[in-house]
Motif scaffolding. Sequence first.
Motif, PDB file in Angstrom:
ATOM      1  N   ALA A   1       0.835  -1.204   0.000  1.00  0.00           N
ATOM      2  CA  ALA A   1       0.000   0.000   0.000  1.00  0.00           C
ATOM      3  C   ALA A   1       0.872   1.258   0.000  1.00  0.00           C
ATOM      4  N   SER A   2       1.925   1.264   0.792  1.00  0.00           N
ATOM      5  CA  SER A   2       2.830   2.420   0.820  1.00  0.00           C
ATOM      6  C   SER A   2       3.525   2.584  -0.531  1.00  0.00           C
ATOM      7  N   TRP A   3       3.934   1.465  -1.112  1.00  0.00           N
ATOM      8  CA  TRP A   3       4.590   1.480  -2.428  1.00  0.00           C
ATOM      9  C   TRP A   3       3.663   2.087  -3.481  1.00  0.00           C
ATOM     10  N   GLN A   4       2.397   1.682  -3.470  1.00  0.00           N
ATOM     11  CA  GLN A   4       1.416   2.220  -4.428  1.00  0.00           C
ATOM     12  C   GLN A   4       1.226   3.725  -4.221  1.00  0.00           C
ATOM     13  N   ALA A   5       1.077   4.134  -2.956  1.00  0.00           N
ATOM     14  CA  ALA A   5       0.831   5.542  -2.664  1.00  0.00           C
ATOM     15  C   ALA A   5       1.997   6.412  -3.126  1.00  0.00           C
TER      16      ALA A   5
ATOM     17  N   GLN B   1       4.724  10.200  -9.494  1.00  0.00           N
ATOM     18  CA  GLN B   1       4.602  10.342 -10.950  1.00  0.00           C
ATOM     19  C   GLN B   1       4.243  11.777 -11.360  1.00  0.00           C
ATOM     20  N   HIS B   2       3.814  12.604 -10.392  1.00  0.00           N
ATOM     21  CA  HIS B   2       3.542  14.016 -10.677  1.00  0.00           C
ATOM     22  C   HIS B   2       4.748  14.904 -10.368  1.00  0.00           C
ATOM     23  N   LYS B   3       5.834  14.307  -9.826  1.00  0.00           N
ATOM     24  CA  LYS B   3       7.005  15.083  -9.435  1.00  0.00           C
ATOM     25  C   LYS B   3       8.260  14.731 -10.228  1.00  0.00           C
ATOM     26  N   THR B   4       8.178  13.676 -11.019  1.00  0.00           N
ATOM     27  CA  THR B   4       9.353  13.219 -11.756  1.00  0.00           C
ATOM     28  C   THR B   4       8.955  12.809 -13.168  1.00  0.00           C
ATOM     29  N   ASP B   5       9.968  12.630 -14.024  1.00  0.00           N
ATOM     30  CA  ASP B   5       9.703  12.322 -15.430  1.00  0.00           C
ATOM     31  C   ASP B   5       9.635  10.833 -15.716  1.00  0.00           C
ATOM     32  N   ALA B   6      10.238  10.004 -14.853  1.00  0.00           N
ATOM     33  CA  ALA B   6      10.305   8.570 -15.136  1.00  0.00           C
ATOM     34  C   ALA B   6      10.561   7.802 -13.847  1.00  0.00           C
ATOM     35  N   PHE B   7      10.360   6.474 -13.920  1.00  0.00           N
ATOM     36  CA  PHE B   7      10.665   5.597 -12.800  1.00  0.00           C
ATOM     37  C   PHE B   7      11.749   4.589 -13.202  1.00  0.00           C
TER      38      PHE B   7
ATOM     39  N   ASP C   1       2.746 -10.423 -10.965  1.00  0.00           N
ATOM     40  CA  ASP C   1       1.727 -10.117 -11.976  1.00  0.00           C
ATOM     41  C   ASP C   1       0.709  -9.118 -11.438  1.00  0.00           C
ATOM     42  N   GLU C   2       0.286  -9.290 -10.195  1.00  0.00           N
ATOM     43  CA  GLU C   2      -0.688  -8.372  -9.596  1.00  0.00           C
ATOM     44  C   GLU C   2      -0.092  -6.973  -9.472  1.00  0.00           C
ATOM     45  N   VAL C   3       1.168  -6.895  -9.044  1.00  0.00           N
ATOM     46  CA  VAL C   3       1.839  -5.598  -8.919  1.00  0.00           C
ATOM     47  C   VAL C   3       1.895  -4.897 -10.269  1.00  0.00           C
ATOM     48  N   LEU C   4       2.280  -5.623 -11.297  1.00  0.00           N
ATOM     49  CA  LEU C   4       2.423  -5.007 -12.619  1.00  0.00           C
ATOM     50  C   LEU C   4       1.082  -4.606 -13.212  1.00  0.00           C
ATOM     51  N   LYS C   5       0.044  -5.393 -12.971  1.00  0.00           N
ATOM     52  CA  LYS C   5      -1.282  -5.004 -13.468  1.00  0.00           C
ATOM     53  C   LYS C   5      -1.698  -3.654 -12.867  1.00  0.00           C
ATOM     54  N   TRP C   6      -1.468  -3.494 -11.565  1.00  0.00           N
ATOM     55  CA  TRP C   6      -1.800  -2.208 -10.933  1.00  0.00           C
ATOM     56  C   TRP C   6      -0.926  -1.098 -11.511  1.00  0.00           C
TER      57      TRP C   6
ATOM     58  N   HIS D   1      -2.137   2.368 -13.584  1.00  0.00           N
ATOM     59  CA  HIS D   1      -2.202   3.639 -12.865  1.00  0.00           C
ATOM     60  C   HIS D   1      -1.045   4.602 -13.142  1.00  0.00           C
ATOM     61  N   ILE D   2       0.060   4.105 -13.657  1.00  0.00           N
ATOM     62  CA  ILE D   2       1.230   4.969 -13.835  1.00  0.00           C
ATOM     63  C   ILE D   2       1.332   5.399 -15.290  1.00  0.00           C
TER      64      ILE D   2
END
Length: 710
Positions: free
Chosen positions: A577-581, A587-593, A612-617, A621-622
């Motif tokens: 949950a923290s990772w998602q948040a 993603q609004h403060k940087t150009d890439a991950f 797979d679940e992590v990547l689907k999210w 969203h990103i």
Amino acid sequence: MKKISFAVIVLSLWALCSVGQGAEVTSPVRIIIVDSYHPAYQWSQDVSQGLCDALLAFGYFEKQEEIEAFKSKDYAENSKIVISRLWMDTKRKPSKEEQSNTAKEFSLIIQRFNPDLIFLGDDNAANYIGNQFLDTKIPIVVWGVNNTPVKYGLVDSIETPGHNVTGVYQKTYYKESLELLKKIVPQVKTFAVLSDDTTTGRIHNKAIEHLDRKGELPFKLMAVVATTDYEVWKQQALELQKKVDAFFVASSNGLKDDNGKVVSNEEAAKWYLANITIPEAVGFRYRVEAGWLCAADDSGYNQGYEAVSIAHDILAKGFRPASYPPRAPKRGPLMVNRQRAKMLGITLSKEMGIEEYIEEASVLKDPAVVPHEKKKILIVDSYHREFDWTMSITKGFNAAMLELNFFDNDQQVANFDRNDFVDTSRFIIKKLWMDSKRQSSDGEIEAKSIIFYEQSKEFQPDLIFLNDDNAAKFLGPKFLDSPVPVVFCGINNTPVKYGLVESKEKPGHNVTGIYQSGYYLESFDLLRSIAPGIKSFAILSDGSNTARNYTKAIERLVEKKELPLTLVDTVITDDYASWQAKALELQHKTDAFFLAHFASLKDKAGNNVSTDEVLKWYLTHIIIPETVGPGFAVEKGCLCVAFDSGYNQGYEAVQVGFDILVNGLSPATYPPRTPQRGPLIVNRKRADMLGIILTDQMGIEQIVETSVLD
């Protein structure tokens, strides 16, 4: 294949107290060697001996002990020379794609090494590497090129080379070898050529056919067999021995069995001597030593010695390769194998002009390639069977183990995949899983490592493979300096950090293997070519050891300004949950991950979240582009990566294990290495989602069109 990095050495000007043999050198000269083949190949061993003897004679090596160290480590340095050697392994990896990929990697290594001179051994190194450095300021000396280096465009002509390349080429004494055979067996009138269908084999075949058309051979050429199919090669030999009086065995090092595995020269020779009853000529000492009848030796030793002599003229005497004609060294002796002659009922005499006798056929001795008592192999994997990276390593492991006869057949591979245990004709192999992605705390991993250590002592392995960081970190020290050799693979960055080796050049213990270089700069270069507007990035990572290694490596590149982007933030957490948040916020403060790793994330209940679940999210969203640490993430939908291949990690680890267990090499003097980089991969579906149009100018080497969102 070896990837080597060295600390920068500041070189002063090359100065000599005298010129000529044994000249005194006042500062070290940097030399790098690329050999087309592999260390166990007999021709390469002969060349290596000539090269080393010449380096000693001309004053680059100072004592015999340095030669022995160089042979075992492919690296040496003293006050006169810094020398490194790379092996292309093209006898066992013969495809053009494999050779081209190796050449690309080795070219980068050569550039980083910054040599004063490059040695290129035999045709594939000359062709693939030579043309990468043609007309540069670095002098190049080749050896072992069949017939002439003109054919690769490296020199304009034998008389006037015209570029930065010269050296030694093979004349190969076909005529002289057949004339010797004529003296030994005067009644021979016709012959056929037996050859594999490799670069070397084709060159030999064309040369013999050319001499036959010119009428310069003592016998009439009736047929040429050129195939990589071992069964076809054998069948053709059996049929032709009824139609011709003799054979010329041109090449047999590229033969493959029905499973696509390379057949050793020794195995081919052993079959031939047992089944062929007509005489034969060959072109090289090592073939006569194996058991074939006779040759006018095209000496590998002389090739290596003469190459160093030319290099010395360039480095010490100021000769220019452009005006230094390449040459063929003097012929080796006229050789005959007494045991083969006796098998064929031939009485040898002084009148035949024989200059050297080989008493026995080495392949007809009974060397214990693998002792009768089965060897035990233990594999400990850091993760779990279904983890994508592990599946890639496993495929590489299985392919190499089948090719090198650890497994007897495909069915044993399938059984081992199911049962983690197999009993073959030569080995007993067992695998254990640490499952440290899903049970990822240090306490859980340490507890598992203690259990596995006790199981290992009970199993009593002759060789241990440790796959990835947690197995190496937690189990490796427990086996350090024990009598059991240990081979690791998949370790991030360097095994030095776990105390398993003293240095990458000098391991010093019972541990060596394959590690991951992490092609971070290459991945970011690819990302910036795809999305050139990127100025900043953030790291998203779970809290695993793997991810922390990735993260530290990226942060060091930023600190050293080797990565010209601003690092906005680094997220390291196992809390999903923290990772998602943080991902949504950043993603609004940087150009890439940079998506470092995400296999150890856990939900609120403490359960592991599947990749797979992590990547689907993430993909849903990103909306900013990313490059990744684990290459499988691009195959599942992420944007791009310079692929660090798990398959190559596993495959090359098995090759190291084979060298130790079967060929008797010591881990203490066997430098760990990284395998060649995989392709620059881009996911077209992710590019489309991000509005990126892919073009040929982006340097993309492979495009995938798969996604977990499908």
